[in-house]
Design an enzyme around this catalytic site. Structure first.
Site, PDB file in Angstrom:
ATOM      1  N   GLY A 260       0.821  -1.212   0.000  1.00 28.56           N
ATOM      2  CA  GLY A 260       0.000   0.000   0.000  1.00 28.56           C
ATOM      3  C   GLY A 260       0.848   1.252   0.000  1.00 28.56           C
ATOM      4  N   ASN A 261       0.203   2.387   0.193  1.00 21.73           N
ATOM      5  CA  ASN A 261       0.948   3.644   0.288  1.00 21.73           C
ATOM      6  C   ASN A 261       0.287   4.542   1.335  1.00 21.73           C
ATOM      7  OD1 ASN A 261      -1.044   5.480  -1.098  1.00 21.73           O
ATOM      8  ND2 ASN A 261      -0.690   4.007  -2.759  1.00 21.73           N
ATOM      9  N   TYR A 262       0.877   5.698   1.584  1.00 20.56           N
ATOM     10  CA  TYR A 262       0.447   6.551   2.694  1.00 20.56           C
ATOM     11  C   TYR A 262      -0.739   7.458   2.391  1.00 20.56           C
ATOM     12  CZ  TYR A 262       4.660   5.259   5.292  1.00 20.56           C
ATOM     13  OH  TYR A 262       5.629   4.581   5.972  1.00 20.56           O
ATOM     14  N   SER A 263      -1.338   7.336   1.223  1.00 24.05           N
ATOM     15  CA  SER A 263      -2.453   8.228   0.901  1.00 24.05           C
ATOM     16  C   SER A 263      -3.605   8.059   1.889  1.00 24.05           C
ATOM     17  CB  SER A 263      -2.957   7.942  -0.513  1.00 24.05           C
ATOM     18  OG  SER A 263      -4.118   8.706  -0.754  1.00 24.05           O
TER      19      SER A 263
END
Ligand code: CTP
Ligand code: CA
Length: 226
Positions: free
Chosen positions: A33-36
């Site tokens: 995933g990512n930090y969005s």
């Protein structure tokens, strides 16, 4: 910088906004995933709704409550987002791609939980479809807005992306600047155009950035005044 939007400025317009990050599953219990956080995209959906648009929000997993009156479509992966966006593209007047779409996904999704055995694991990643590029390539009447989170050479990288993806406008931000980027309530962005024109906004709340964006798009489409 707080200002009110004209509540009729987007009346009758259909707008699709993507928000949040995508998750790319490795196995039933893990993902890349990512930090969005989804904050910027949700604010944009809210601002368009405020301005009278008919808004569809295609969102990755996020804890934020969808804005009132916005049709929300939930997806997990980039491929799912691609499908939901493409099937709705023809009927849209404006598309804003604020989502942080994963560039890669694991080549295989394991049906069972991956077990450790003390050895290293090598993950093979394959590229995901680039949704904004696909929209740019199939563009008819739609006004297409991209986002770019950069950590260096913000403007040069942004202009290159804008042209390559055939967007009409790009919102760029330096995610490493204090008060900008992931998880914050404020953002510092610039609006970039294919001719190199650039509008720098001061640090402001994500909702005010969103309202400015709506106003800017209205002006560009000739449907509003300052
Ligand atoms: N984007 C997309 N589909 C992808 C990747 C990105 O639609 N698979 C969109 C994003 O939603 C954003 C724009 O493209 O509006 C720019 O995303 P960004 O990650 O900054 O650009 P990339 O082309 O992925 O380049 P890189 O990550 O290598 O800088
Ligand atoms: Ca990317």
């Amino acid at each position: 910088q707080n200002f009110m939007l004209n509540r009729e400025i987007m009346k009758g317009r259909k707008v699709l906004v993507t928000a949040g990050g995508t998750r790319e599953e490795l196995d039933p219990v893990r993902y890349l995933g990512n930090y969005s956080s989804g904050r910027m995209g949700y604010a944009i959906a809210e601002a368009f709704a405020e301005a009278g648009a008919q808004v569809t929000l295609v969102s990755g997993p996020s804890d934020i409550l969808p804005p009132f009156g916005v049709e929300t479509v939930r997806i997990i992966s980039a491929e799912e987002m691609y499908l939901e966006v493409m099937t709705r593209y023809a009927e849209q007047d404006i598309v804003v791609k604020a989502a942080a779409v994963a560039d890669f996904r694991p080549a295989v999704r394991n049906e069972q939980k991956i077990k450790k055995d003390g050895e290293s694991v090598i993950l093979e990643l394959v590229p995901n479809p680039d949704i904004l590029s696909a929209l740019g390539a199939r563009k008819k009447h739609q006004y297409l807005v991209g986002f770019a989170a950069e950590t260096q050479n913000v403007i040069e990288n942004g202009l290159e992306k804008l042209k390559r993806k055939k967007a009409d406008m790009l919102v760029v931000n330096d995610v490493t600047a204090p008060g900008a980027g992931f998880g914050t309530d404020t953002n510092i962005v610039s609006f970039l155009y294919p001719d190199g024109r650039k509008i720098d906004l001061p640090k402001m709340s994500k909702l005010d950035v969103a309202r400015r964006l709506v106003q800017e798009i209205a002006l560009n489409k000739g449907i509003g005044s300052k």
